[in-house]
Design a protein around this motif. Structure first.
Motif, PDB file in Angstrom:
ATOM      1  N   GLU A 220       1.462  12.752  -8.898  1.00  0.00           N
ATOM      2  CA  GLU A 220       0.159  13.094  -8.319  1.00  0.00           C
ATOM      3  C   GLU A 220      -0.433  14.301  -9.044  1.00  0.00           C
ATOM      4  OE1 GLU A 220       0.400  13.830  -4.103  1.00  0.00           O
ATOM      5  OE2 GLU A 220      -1.441  15.002  -4.184  1.00  0.00           O
TER       6      GLU A 220
ATOM      7  N   MET B 200      -1.702  13.249 -12.407  1.00  0.00           N
ATOM      8  CA  MET B 200      -2.889  12.401 -12.297  1.00  0.00           C
ATOM      9  C   MET B 200      -4.118  13.230 -11.961  1.00  0.00           C
ATOM     10  SD  MET B 200      -3.208   9.376 -12.891  1.00  0.00           S
ATOM     11  CE  MET B 200      -4.616   8.325 -12.944  1.00  0.00           C
ATOM     12  N   LYS B 201      -3.957  14.108 -10.974  1.00  0.00           N
ATOM     13  CA  LYS B 201      -5.094  14.925 -10.573  1.00  0.00           C
ATOM     14  C   LYS B 201      -5.561  15.806 -11.728  1.00  0.00           C
ATOM     15  CE  LYS B 201      -4.546  15.184  -5.623  1.00  0.00           C
ATOM     16  NZ  LYS B 201      -3.932  15.886  -4.493  1.00  0.00           N
TER      17      LYS B 201
ATOM     18  N   ILE C  46      -7.468  13.611 -14.332  1.00  0.00           N
ATOM     19  CA  ILE C  46      -8.814  13.168 -13.952  1.00  0.00           C
ATOM     20  C   ILE C  46      -9.786  14.345 -13.912  1.00  0.00           C
ATOM     21  CG2 ILE C  46     -10.185  12.212 -12.062  1.00  0.00           C
ATOM     22  CD1 ILE C  46      -7.836  10.421 -11.428  1.00  0.00           C
ATOM     23  N   LEU C  47      -9.371  15.446 -13.252  1.00  0.00           N
ATOM     24  CA  LEU C  47     -10.293  16.566 -13.130  1.00  0.00           C
ATOM     25  C   LEU C  47     -10.522  17.250 -14.472  1.00  0.00           C
ATOM     26  CD1 LEU C  47      -9.119  17.942  -9.713  1.00  0.00           C
ATOM     27  CD2 LEU C  47     -11.208  16.680 -10.230  1.00  0.00           C
TER      28      LEU C  47
ATOM     29  N   PHE D 216     -13.990  25.435  -9.211  1.00  0.00           N
ATOM     30  CA  PHE D 216     -13.403  24.447 -10.125  1.00  0.00           C
ATOM     31  C   PHE D 216     -11.880  24.546 -10.110  1.00  0.00           C
ATOM     32  CE2 PHE D 216     -17.427  26.157 -11.577  1.00  0.00           C
ATOM     33  CZ  PHE D 216     -18.216  25.025 -11.610  1.00  0.00           C
TER      34      PHE D 216
ATOM     35  N   MET E 181      -9.788  23.539  -7.526  1.00  0.00           N
ATOM     36  CA  MET E 181      -9.118  22.790  -6.461  1.00  0.00           C
ATOM     37  C   MET E 181      -7.835  22.104  -6.923  1.00  0.00           C
ATOM     38  SD  MET E 181     -11.239  23.063  -3.797  1.00  0.00           S
ATOM     39  CE  MET E 181     -11.384  21.687  -2.701  1.00  0.00           C
ATOM     40  N   TRP E 182      -7.749  21.783  -8.197  1.00  0.00           N
ATOM     41  CA  TRP E 182      -6.567  21.095  -8.702  1.00  0.00           C
ATOM     42  C   TRP E 182      -5.334  21.979  -8.723  1.00  0.00           C
ATOM     43  CZ3 TRP E 182      -4.321  23.086 -13.190  1.00  0.00           C
ATOM     44  CH2 TRP E 182      -5.093  24.057 -13.853  1.00  0.00           C
TER      45      TRP E 182
ATOM     46  N   PRO F  96      -3.530  24.257  -6.734  1.00  0.00           N
ATOM     47  CA  PRO F  96      -2.381  24.272  -5.823  1.00  0.00           C
ATOM     48  C   PRO F  96      -1.591  22.971  -5.871  1.00  0.00           C
ATOM     49  CG  PRO F  96      -4.359  25.032  -4.711  1.00  0.00           C
ATOM     50  CD  PRO F  96      -4.794  24.498  -6.026  1.00  0.00           C
ATOM     51  N   ASP F  97      -2.287  21.842  -5.926  1.00  0.00           N
ATOM     52  CA  ASP F  97      -1.582  20.564  -5.942  1.00  0.00           C
ATOM     53  C   ASP F  97      -0.752  20.416  -7.207  1.00  0.00           C
ATOM     54  OD1 ASP F  97      -3.047  20.332  -3.721  1.00  0.00           O
ATOM     55  OD2 ASP F  97      -4.114  18.492  -4.267  1.00  0.00           O
TER      56      ASP F  97
ATOM     57  N   MET G 211      -6.800  31.823   0.833  1.00  0.00           N
ATOM     58  CA  MET G 211      -6.057  30.585   0.999  1.00  0.00           C
ATOM     59  C   MET G 211      -4.571  30.782   0.729  1.00  0.00           C
ATOM     60  SD  MET G 211      -8.910  27.970  -0.492  1.00  0.00           S
ATOM     61  CE  MET G 211      -8.160  26.438  -0.029  1.00  0.00           C
TER      62      MET G 211
ATOM     63  N   GLN H 283       0.227  30.222   3.134  1.00  0.00           N
ATOM     64  CA  GLN H 283       1.142  29.338   2.395  1.00  0.00           C
ATOM     65  C   GLN H 283       2.597  29.614   2.719  1.00  0.00           C
ATOM     66  OE1 GLN H 283      -0.116  26.844   0.982  1.00  0.00           O
ATOM     67  NE2 GLN H 283      -2.189  27.642   1.237  1.00  0.00           N
TER      68      GLN H 283
ATOM     69  N   ARG I 173       3.223  26.895  -4.409  1.00  0.00           N
ATOM     70  CA  ARG I 173       1.829  26.744  -3.996  1.00  0.00           C
ATOM     71  C   ARG I 173       1.188  28.129  -3.858  1.00  0.00           C
ATOM     72  NH1 ARG I 173      -0.595  22.118  -2.437  1.00  0.00           N
ATOM     73  NH2 ARG I 173      -2.493  22.448  -1.243  1.00  0.00           N
TER      74      ARG I 173
ATOM     75  N   TYR J 120      -2.265  29.755  -5.718  1.00  0.00           N
ATOM     76  CA  TYR J 120      -3.401  30.535  -5.203  1.00  0.00           C
ATOM     77  C   TYR J 120      -3.427  31.925  -5.823  1.00  0.00           C
ATOM     78  CZ  TYR J 120      -4.368  26.908  -1.810  1.00  0.00           C
ATOM     79  OH  TYR J 120      -4.714  25.730  -1.226  1.00  0.00           O
TER      80      TYR J 120
END
Lengths: 502, 686
Positions: free
Chosen positions: A154, A157-158, A161-162, A233, A235-236, A238-239, A299, A303, A308, A312
């Motif tokens: 994941e 992939m993220k 794409i981003l 820009f 957001m990707w 932490p994941d 954010m 946590q 993660r 941040y």
């Protein structure tokens, strides 16, 4: 193209060759340990070449018809990337057992991405910038997915794409810039803009003097903001951090971010460094800085997962660096122009040591516990005293307390902001530092004040220990004696025409 | 002398600190004896280099090595570097020399202590801090080492931290000196706002001589600096920490009192002497506080029963002399007195430690007759005492006389007043010093630690552990438990101390005799024509641009026979008085009623501890101010903080909902970001 070009570009070429060698040796022998140590030794070559070039300081820095400029600015970063790549490869020695049969490829991909970063830091032309950026990003996307678990896939992939989305934005922006100025070379863009300003071709009622330039610069910055992990820009981050293999995340958070800042600094100060334009983009960075710091910090508060949390943390640190980008002095005397970019470069170098200490420390502990939660670090002060100490030094430096480099970095960034009339931005930075204390200290508290969950001692592997030790030592050394690094940062940014020009 | 060698003076003890604290203590504590040797070797190196530095200064005068930039961001430049001038050279020799002898002595004194390695780690750091302070070229650097000196004194005074009295004394020393440090910090900030380049001492000197500093500015900065010096040098009214600081190991007291901590205050005032001199107000304040402290502290020394406390008051009093001298403009006599004082005071402290080694206590009422058992200690203590009292031709005689001459020749009312105060202090000094000698060494043995324990047991019915009485911690009998707590000194063993302790005392005794010869080298014996020390200290162009400036600061003091005779007569009278009362080793003297009252006031230290702790701190501060602030704190500030924290955390939690893991959402955020950026430019741009 001639021997001079090859000599100038030799660090990048050596790195590319090393990447290929790593892949070939892996293919031929299948012995991942051999690949790893071979690459580590091989990294001495680009490092040595960079140092030699820095010392030689050739007068003509342009390579391949101006596509790249190998000046001291790019060499500073070349060295930095080489060091980070070495640390990341060392850190993967044990971790790589999770990669199954792809261990050797891991090293090759890291080196390929590093090559991209080295090119990015020296790129002097829009298309080279774009290609180098893709060379930097694509291996990372693959590396993030290396664990072959859902979360890891994941993450990859993220990121892919981003990264694609942001590349599209960037490319769109670059097209506008090319369309407006008719050239892709940064130095020529700077000259063209100067001509237009002189001939009255600029509309002073429009930001950046023309809509073409406005769209171009704003879109390009948005595209780069992905790399810098600037809000919105980011957001990707932490994941990707949580899911990706920790050594890759360390690489992403230190080297990739430094590469992003390097190219942004070069574009802004080489192509758009004229005072009229600088005022405009400075405002954008001031806003981005505040939003990024605050969002990252807030954010991070709830946590529970260390990786993660560090994601941040990376975002909020990017916010502090953006302050330095916003700090463009209205006073154009040479001294005050240097302050902003110098503070960013210093911050990046100090951050590399600091964050590597943190990530390598985390790797050293989680390699054994396999537990990324903060609770999993409880009692590490007793179970792994040396590792916990080094990790704590890194966290203190991220928080920005003396005598660490993080403190100095923040001082310089805030000082640059205040000198540019952005005292409010410095104040916002100070407040954000306070917020960040909460979550950095929480990890330290877990390590030193909470009871360990088991009595098993966690020993530190020699190679990883040395790498972590060097990183933590650097974080303290440059906090106590910052002048050497500060001077190097000044020399580096002075080779950007926008800084040296006035 | 290259700059690298000058840095090495600081780095050697610093390296020994690192080696002892981070290598020997954690990993090789079984061979902790190495800690002592490493420290001694490092400080011996510093001492040799200090001598080289002193010789270099003799040839070249003030040497300012290049000013480097610790931080050099545009708009924020903080320099550092090395300044080696005669003042520095004198301080270097004193600090490293005394420290070296103290470390050698400590090898014997601290043997067997559980904290042996920790002790030497602190001592190394302490020495390094002091050497760093005197070598500092920039004021920020100075402040840094200044605070390190304070930190180390805290650590060393509280070395036996399991004893409540030691822990309390360490805390007190730290807090009281911090009060003065705050003044120093304000002075540094004020100076910084006058111009960042003034943080560099040579630049500051130039600015002063060029007349760029206004008198009013100099007054405030001077007073701030003096406040720092008052704290560190334990001058009135911040003197209360020093007697309590006797809780530390005795060699530490010797180092603190002779060469490091308290000398730092005098050094600081001397370092900024050109600036302070600009303001007559500041000078008068310094002279009066110094003169007053000289008498005030000596008077408390008259009645103290703890031998170390007698020495402590003596130090405060002698530092008062130095401040007095600086205040009347007698810069060079002040430094000279600091120089001679360092040797004989270190000697006296080490003698006190040696006495304790035998008697197991510091309370002189339980000593007596030690002359028989410790002839060497007796001899060196007599030498130190005579030097302190100022008897010809010992070191103290020369420097004390110069201070007095300086005060008298100043001619102003303040000068006369301080001169008289100085004379009174001479009488008192001789008395308390020889009272201590007679009580300790003459008469017959009164039982030492054993007798003291018995006396305490009968005085306090409740069984009480050694380590200070919680209740009357400020009264008499404070010295108990010095010996009992740590293994080696417990109990009585009447014998001379080992050679490792006697040898440093012998060397210091030689210095206490001969250090004064520096004013009168054998080549020019007779009426004083050549003043070696004065010439040495005056060879300092940045501080004394012209020869007249140096002469005014006491480079060529006149030998005033009348003053010399008068002060000697007073000193002899003091010794005679002491002999009359205590010559046969009396433990106490019964006094007529009115004098007994005075005696009580003196033993209670003029009730200053009570004033500070009960009236100021407890009543005024805790009950009034703190209560008011506490109310504001709980009701307003905490309430506000609580809400801020709450909302910060809530917003954090709320924001994490944005992070929903959906890549579409992330893409949307990017698109929105771009649109917002562009929209903002269109709306607010141009």
């Amino acid at each position: 193209m001639g021997a001079h070009d090859l000599w100038l570009l030799s660090p990048q070429l050596a790195m590319a060759a090393l990447a290929c060698t790593a892949l070939v040796v892996d293919l031929a022998t299948g012995r991942s340990k051999l690949v790893l140590w071979l690459s580590l030794i091989g990294l001495v070559i680009p490092a040595a070449l960079s140092i030699a070039l820095w010392a030689a300081n050739p007068a003509d820095t342009l390579v391949f018809f101006g596509a790249a400029s190998v000046d001291r600015f790019s060499l500073f970063f070349t060295l930095l990337f080489t060091g980070v790549a070495a640390a990341v490869i060392v850190s993967a020695e044990k971790y790589a057992s999770r990669f199954q049969e792809q261990r050797g490829e891991f090293v090759g991909l890291i080196l390929a991405s590093t090559t991209g970063m080295m090119l990015l830091a020296s790129a002097n032309e829009l298309i080279t910038i774009y290609v180098s950026l893709e060379l930097t990003a694509l291996p990372v996307a693959a590396l993030l997915a290396f664990l072959r678990e859902d979360r890891s896939a994941e993450a990859g992939m993220k990121f892919l794409i981003l990264s694609g989305v942001s590349s599209a934005l960037l490319l769109y922006g670059l097209v506008f810039i090319f369309g407006f100025t008719g050239t892709t070379r940064l130095d020529e863009i700077f000259a063209r803009i100067g001509d237009l300003q002189a001939s009255g071709g600029f509309d002073s009622t429009v930001p950046f003097g023309s809509y073409g330039l406005l769209l171009g610069i704003a879109l390009a910055i948005s595209g780069f903001a992905f790399k810098l992990a600037a809000a919105p820009f980011q957001m990707w981050v932490p994941d990707a951090y949580e899911g990706g293999p920790t050594p890759v995340v360390a690489f992403l958070s230190v080297a990739s971010k430094a590469a992003g800042f390097a190219v942004v600094l070069r574009i802004l100060y080489s192509a758009f460094g004229s005072p009229e334009l600088a005022v405009e983009w400075s405002a954008l960075f001031a806003v981005l800085a505040v939003v990024t710091m605050t969002l990252g910090n807030l954010m991070a508060l709830p946590q529970k997962n260390v990786k993660r949390l560090l994601g941040y943390s990376t975002i909020s640190q990017a916010g502090f660096m953006l302050i330095g980008l916003a700090a463009v002095s209205a006073n154009t005397s040479a001294g005050s122009l240097v302050a902003g970019p110098q503070s960013v470069v210093f911050y990046l170098a100090g951050y590399a040591f600091t964050n590597l200490a943190v990530f390598l420390g985390v790797i050293a502990i989680t390699n054994r516990t396999n537990d990324n939660t903060i609770a999993g670090f409880a009692g590490m002060g007793r179970r792994a005293p040396v590792t916990a100490l080094l990790l704590a030094i890194g966290l203190i430096s991220l928080l920005g307390l003396p005598p660490t480099v993080g403190f100095m970095s923040k001082i310089f960034v805030f000082n640059a902001a205040v000198n540019s009339g952005l005292a409010w931005l410095a104040l916002a930075g100070v407040l954000n530092s306070v917020i960040s204390a909460y979550y950095y200290l929480r990890v330290i508290r877990a390590m030193y004040m909470e009871a360990p969950t088991s009595d098993e001692r966690i020993t530190l592997d020699p190679s990883l220990g040395v790498a972590t030790g060097i990183a933590a030592f650097g974080a303290v050394l440059f906090g106590v004696a910052p002048w050497f690094l500060l001077r190097a940062a000044e020399i580096a940014v002075r080779s950007l025409s926008g800084v040296a020009g006035s | 002398m290259t700059e690298a060698l000058a840095w090495l003076i600081i780095l050697l003890p610093l390296a020994s600190f690192v080696a002892v604290a981070l290598v020997i203590r954690p990993f090789f504590n079984r061979w902790s004896i190495a800690a002592g040797w490493v420290t001694i070797a490092a400080i011996a190196g510093s001492f040799v280099l200090s001598l080289v530095a002193a010789a270099a200064v003799f040839n070249d005068g003030s040497i300012a090595y290049p000013s480097r930039q610790w931080i050099a961001a545009p708009g924020l430049v903080i320099p550092f570097g090395i300044l080696l001038d005669p003042l520095t050279a004198v301080m270097l020799v004193v600090a490293s020399g005394v420290s070296l002898l103290v470390q050698i002595y400590s090898q014997g004194y601290m043997r067997g202590d559980r904290g042996y390695a920790r002790y030497f780690a602190y001592m190394s750091l302490f020495t390094a801090s002091m050497l760093g302070l005197v070598l500092a070229r920039s004021i920020v650097q100075m402040f840094f080492f200044w605070e390190l000196v304070g930190l180390c004194s805290y650590l060393l005074i509280g070395f036996w931290f399991t004893r409540p009295a030691a822990a309390a004394a360490a805390k007190k020393a730290f807090l009281v000196t911090r009060l003065g440090d705050f003044g120093f910090l304000l002075a540094v900030l004020y100076l910084f706002f006058q111009g960042g380049e003034l943080l560099d001492v040579p630049t500051l000197y130039e600015a002063i001589h060029a007349g760029l500093i206004a008198t009013s500015v100099a007054t405030w900065i001077g007073l701030g600096i003096f406040a720092g010096a008052v704290g560190k040098s334990a001058q009135f009214p911040l003197h209360t920490w020093l007697p309590d600081a006797m809780e530390g190991p005795t060699p530490v007291s010797a180092l603190i009192h002779a060469a490091t901590m308290v000398a730092a205050g005098v050094f600081l005032v001397a370092r900024f002497f050109p600036l302070i001199e600009l303001s007559g107000t500041t000078m008068d304040v310094i002279a009066l506080i110094g003169g007053f402290t000289a008498v005030f502290a000596a008077s408390m020394g008259l009645v103290a029963n703890d031998i170390k406390r007698v020495m402590a008051y003596s130090t405060v009093s002698q530092l008062g002399y130095m401040m007095l001298a600086l205040g009347v403009g007698a810069y060079i006599p002040a430094i000279f007195h600091l120089f001679t004082h360092a040797w004989f005071k270190a000697l006296l402290f080490l003698s006190a430690g040696s006495v304790n080694h035998a008697a197991g206590t510091f309370d002189m009422r339980y000593m007596g007759g030690l002359r028989k058992y410790m002839p060497a200690t007796y001899a060196v203590m007599i030498i130190g005492g005579l030097s302190l009292a100022g008897i010809f031709p010992l070191a103290g005689f020369w420097s004390k006389d110069e201070v007095l001459v300086g005060a008298l020749e100043n001619g102003s009312p303040v000068g006369i007043m301080t001169f008289l105060l100085g004379l009174i202090a001479v009488l008192m000094t001789a008395f308390y010093m020889f009272r201590a000698v007679f009580m300790t060494f003459h008469g017959s043995w009164r039982g030492g630690a054993d007798a003291e324990a018995a006396a305490n047991a009968s005085a306090h019915p409740a069984p009480q552990a050694a380590g200070g009485h919680a209740g009357d911690g400020h009264g008499d009998g404070h010295g108990d438990g010095h010996g009992d707590e740590h293994g080696s000194h417990g109990g009585v063993h009447l014998a001379e101390s080992p050679l490792v302790m006697v040898l440093p005392m012998g060397i210091l005794a030689a210095a206490a005799i001969f250090a004064g010869i520096l004013v009168n080298p054998p080549t020019a014996l007779g009426p004083i024509e050549k003043h070696f020390f004065g010439e040495y200290a005056a060879h300092n162009k940045p501080v004394f641009p012209t020869h007249e400036d140096a002469v005014r600061a006491g480079a060529e003091p006149h030998f005033n026979l009348v003053i010399a005779l008068a002060s000697t007569a007073l000193a002899v009278a003091g010794i005679g008085l002491a002999y009359t009362f205590y010559g046969r080793g009396q433990a106490s003297v019964s006094l007529p009623a009115p004098l007994a009252k005075v005696h009580r006031v003196l033993t209670r230290k003029y009730y200053f501890d009570e004033l500070y702790e009960r009236v100021l701190v407890n009543n005024l501060f805790y009950r009034r101010f703190s209560a008011a602030f506490e109310w504001i704190d709980t009701n307003w500030i905490d309430g506000f903080n609580y809400r801020v924290t709450l909302w910060t955390e809530r917003s954090g939690r709320a924001l994490t909902h944005l992070q929903n893991g959906q890549i579409q959402a992330y893409g949307t955020a990017i698109a929105l970001g771009v649109l917002l950026t562009l929209a903002a430019y269109f709306v607010w741009g141009a």
